[in-house]
Design a protein around this motif. Structure first.
Motif, mmCIF file in Angstrom:
data_model
loop_
_atom_site.group_PDB
_atom_site.id
_atom_site.type_symbol
_atom_site.label_atom_id
_atom_site.label_comp_id
_atom_site.label_asym_id
_atom_site.label_seq_id
_atom_site.Cartn_x
_atom_site.Cartn_y
_atom_site.Cartn_z
ATOM 1 N N ASP A 198 0.824 -1.215 0.000
ATOM 2 C CA ASP A 198 0.000 0.000 0.000
ATOM 3 C C ASP A 198 0.856 1.261 0.000
ATOM 4 O OD1 ASP A 198 1.033 -0.361 2.502
ATOM 5 O OD2 ASP A 198 -0.812 0.088 3.592
ATOM 6 N N GLY A 199 2.017 1.215 -0.614
ATOM 7 C CA GLY A 199 2.909 2.370 -0.624
ATOM 8 C C GLY A 199 2.279 3.608 -1.236
ATOM 9 N N ALA A 200 2.649 4.777 -0.716
ATOM 10 C CA ALA A 200 2.080 6.033 -1.204
ATOM 11 C C ALA A 200 2.574 6.385 -2.598
ATOM 12 C CB ALA A 200 2.420 7.158 -0.221
ATOM 13 N N LEU A 201 3.784 5.970 -2.929
ATOM 14 C CA LEU A 201 4.370 6.257 -4.233
ATOM 15 C C LEU A 201 4.388 4.991 -5.085
ATOM 16 C CD1 LEU A 201 7.497 8.349 -3.142
ATOM 17 C CD2 LEU A 201 5.248 9.214 -3.829
ATOM 18 N N SER A 202 4.451 5.198 -6.385
ATOM 19 C CA SER A 202 4.664 4.073 -7.304
ATOM 20 C C SER A 202 6.154 3.918 -7.537
ATOM 21 C CB SER A 202 3.947 4.328 -8.639
ATOM 22 O OG SER A 202 4.382 3.395 -9.611
ATOM 23 N N VAL A 203 6.582 2.719 -7.836
ATOM 24 C CA VAL A 203 7.997 2.485 -8.110
ATOM 25 C C VAL A 203 8.488 3.366 -9.251
ATOM 26 C CG1 VAL A 203 7.605 0.574 -9.728
ATOM 27 C CG2 VAL A 203 9.731 0.667 -8.392
ATOM 28 N N ARG A 204 7.603 3.748 -10.143
ATOM 29 C CA ARG A 204 8.001 4.620 -11.261
ATOM 30 C C ARG A 204 8.455 5.995 -10.769
ATOM 31 N NH1 ARG A 204 2.939 2.620 -13.081
ATOM 32 N NH2 ARG A 204 3.152 0.852 -14.527
ATOM 33 N N ASP A 205 7.951 6.399 -9.606
ATOM 34 C CA ASP A 205 8.329 7.707 -9.064
ATOM 35 C C ASP A 205 9.793 7.753 -8.638
ATOM 36 O OD1 ASP A 205 5.719 8.748 -9.324
ATOM 37 O OD2 ASP A 205 5.117 7.812 -7.431
ATOM 38 N N LEU A 206 10.407 6.588 -8.465
ATOM 39 C CA LEU A 206 11.815 6.559 -8.060
ATOM 40 C C LEU A 206 12.746 6.951 -9.202
ATOM 41 C CD1 LEU A 206 12.002 3.285 -5.915
ATOM 42 C CD2 LEU A 206 11.592 5.641 -5.163
ATOM 43 N N HIS A 207 12.258 6.868 -10.416
ATOM 44 C CA HIS A 207 13.107 7.138 -11.578
ATOM 45 C C HIS A 207 13.745 8.528 -11.497
ATOM 46 C CE1 HIS A 207 14.408 6.535 -15.780
ATOM 47 N NE2 HIS A 207 14.199 7.831 -15.898
ATOM 48 N N ASP A 208 12.967 9.505 -11.076
ATOM 49 C CA ASP A 208 13.457 10.892 -11.055
ATOM 50 C C ASP A 208 13.851 11.371 -9.664
ATOM 51 O OD1 ASP A 208 13.009 11.176 -13.838
ATOM 52 O OD2 ASP A 208 10.879 11.565 -13.470
ATOM 53 N N ALA A 209 13.886 10.469 -8.692
ATOM 54 C CA ALA A 209 14.275 10.870 -7.337
ATOM 55 C C ALA A 209 15.750 11.251 -7.305
ATOM 56 C CB ALA A 209 14.000 9.735 -6.358
ATOM 57 N N ASP A 210 16.036 12.379 -6.689
ATOM 58 C CA ASP A 210 17.415 12.864 -6.619
ATOM 59 C C ASP A 210 18.176 12.194 -5.478
ATOM 60 O OD1 ASP A 210 16.983 14.642 -8.719
ATOM 61 O OD2 ASP A 210 16.258 16.217 -7.362
ATOM 62 N N GLY A 211 19.499 12.145 -5.639
ATOM 63 C CA GLY A 211 20.363 11.666 -4.568
ATOM 64 C C GLY A 211 20.306 10.166 -4.368
ATOM 65 N N ARG A 212 21.080 9.746 -3.394
ATOM 66 C CA ARG A 212 21.181 8.327 -3.076
ATOM 67 C C ARG A 212 19.984 7.870 -2.248
ATOM 68 N NH1 ARG A 212 26.261 5.531 0.174
ATOM 69 N NH2 ARG A 212 26.336 3.675 -1.156
ATOM 70 N N LEU A 213 19.491 6.681 -2.556
ATOM 71 C CA LEU A 213 18.377 6.101 -1.814
ATOM 72 C C LEU A 213 18.816 4.809 -1.139
ATOM 73 C CD1 LEU A 213 15.450 6.418 -4.407
ATOM 74 C CD2 LEU A 213 16.094 8.053 -2.615
ATOM 75 N N ALA A 214 18.143 4.498 -0.036
ATOM 76 C CA ALA A 214 18.251 3.177 0.574
ATOM 77 C C ALA A 214 16.896 2.508 0.377
ATOM 78 C CB ALA A 214 18.585 3.286 2.057
ATOM 79 N N LEU A 215 16.878 1.430 -0.393
ATOM 80 C CA LEU A 215 15.643 0.750 -0.761
ATOM 81 C C LEU A 215 15.426 -0.409 0.199
ATOM 82 C CD1 LEU A 215 16.366 0.657 -4.612
ATOM 83 C CD2 LEU A 215 15.178 2.448 -3.307
ATOM 84 N N LEU A 216 14.368 -0.328 0.985
ATOM 85 C CA LEU A 216 14.126 -1.279 2.067
ATOM 86 C C LEU A 216 13.064 -2.308 1.674
ATOM 87 C CD1 LEU A 216 14.370 -2.195 5.070
ATOM 88 C CD2 LEU A 216 12.605 -0.495 5.595
ATOM 89 N N PHE A 217 13.426 -3.576 1.826
ATOM 90 C CA PHE A 217 12.499 -4.673 1.549
ATOM 91 C C PHE A 217 12.398 -5.541 2.799
ATOM 92 C CE2 PHE A 217 14.336 -3.293 -2.395
ATOM 93 C CZ PHE A 217 13.255 -3.227 -3.265
#
Length: 268
Positions: A198-217
């Motif tokens: 039920d995430g608020a964002l779609s995975v497609r929104d990560l495409h344009d995210a700036d900076g480094r991310l930590a992707l948690l599963f």
């Protein structure tokens, strides 16, 4: 490379060394078994220190592997069929294998030296899934992986090396407790995004995210633990057919990393 010596005597010291390293439980893990040509090649390229590499007397070693061993001055010998059968008994007999010195465990300082996104696996315990994620993370330019509560004592675990095809040594893979991981991520200030149905964002929104991310599963059974709830800046979902229950965690990680590959691969 000149013709290779063949081990035909069970009393050869190398034989006992191989037997010892295949034992499932050892209190101190200083050496590990790397099996099959592709993981061997990848481990050699990653700069691991090999004691020796072995092939089967009946199966020629690939020229690429022999060249890599020669370039790094790694001793290579063949093992006779009778001795191989005694070593592995009922186990699958690898076509090639080597004994490697287990490298120093990676830490969060190693992750700080990389620039690609991080993968954080919270409670993921199925080694096949972890190995697949490691391989994908390396291929798509991730900076490193944090394994939280994975039940692994070392990244040189024979199952993980096999499942990752040897890529587990090609990028920082850190074993950590939840407290250690939360503290390190908070100190680093890396933006943490959690994946959930039920995430608020779609995975497609990560495409344009700036900076480094930590992707948690989260884990295959229980999902993300409460320890990370307050730390996650955003939650992300992957659109799927509503008739499907969920995606395998390794598939979810691959989809996320593909969205970020345009950033991570050039950085790597």
């Amino acid at each position: 490379m000149a013709s290779l010596d063949v081990i035909t005597d069970r009393s050869d010291p190398a034989v006992q060394r191989i037997v010892d390293v295949t034992k499932p439980s050892r209190s101190v893990v200083k050496t590990a078994l790397i099996e099959d040509p592709e993981p061997l090649l990848q481990s050699i390229r990653a700069g691991l220190g090999f004691i020796e590499v072995y092939g089967l007397e009946t199966t020629p070693l690939p020229a690429e592997l022999l060249d890599a061993c020669q370039e790094r001055n790694i001793p290579v010998r063949l093992i006779g069929t009778a001795v191989v059968n005694q070593i592995f008994k009922g186990d699958k007999k690898p076509k090639a294998f080597g004994i490697v010195r287990v490298p120093k465990p990676r830490g969060f300082a190693d992750l700080a030296e990389t620039t690609g996104d991080l993968i954080v696996l919270d409670g993921v315990k199925i080694v096949g899934n972890i190995g697949a994620i490691v391989r994908t993370a390396f291929a798509l330019g991730a900076g490193g992986i944090v394994l939280v509560d994975s039940d692994l004592a070392t990244v040189a675990d024979r199952r993980l090396v096999r499942a990752s095809r040897g890529y587990v040594f090609s990028l920082p893979v850190v074993l950590a407790t939840r407290d250690e991981a939360v503290a390190a991520l908070r100190e680093a200030g890396t933006r943490l995004v959690s994946f959930r149905a039920d995430g608020a964002l779609s995975v497609r929104d990560l495409h344009d995210a700036d900076g480094r991310l930590a992707l948690l599963f989260g884990s295959e059974k229980t999902g993300m633990s409460d320890d990370f709830e307050g730390l996650a800046a955003d939650s992300v979902s992957i659109p799927i057919n509503p008739a499907a229950e969920s995606l395998n965690v390794s598939v979810s990680a691959a989809i996320a990393l593909h969205e970020r590959a345009h950033r991570n691969l050039p950085a790597r």
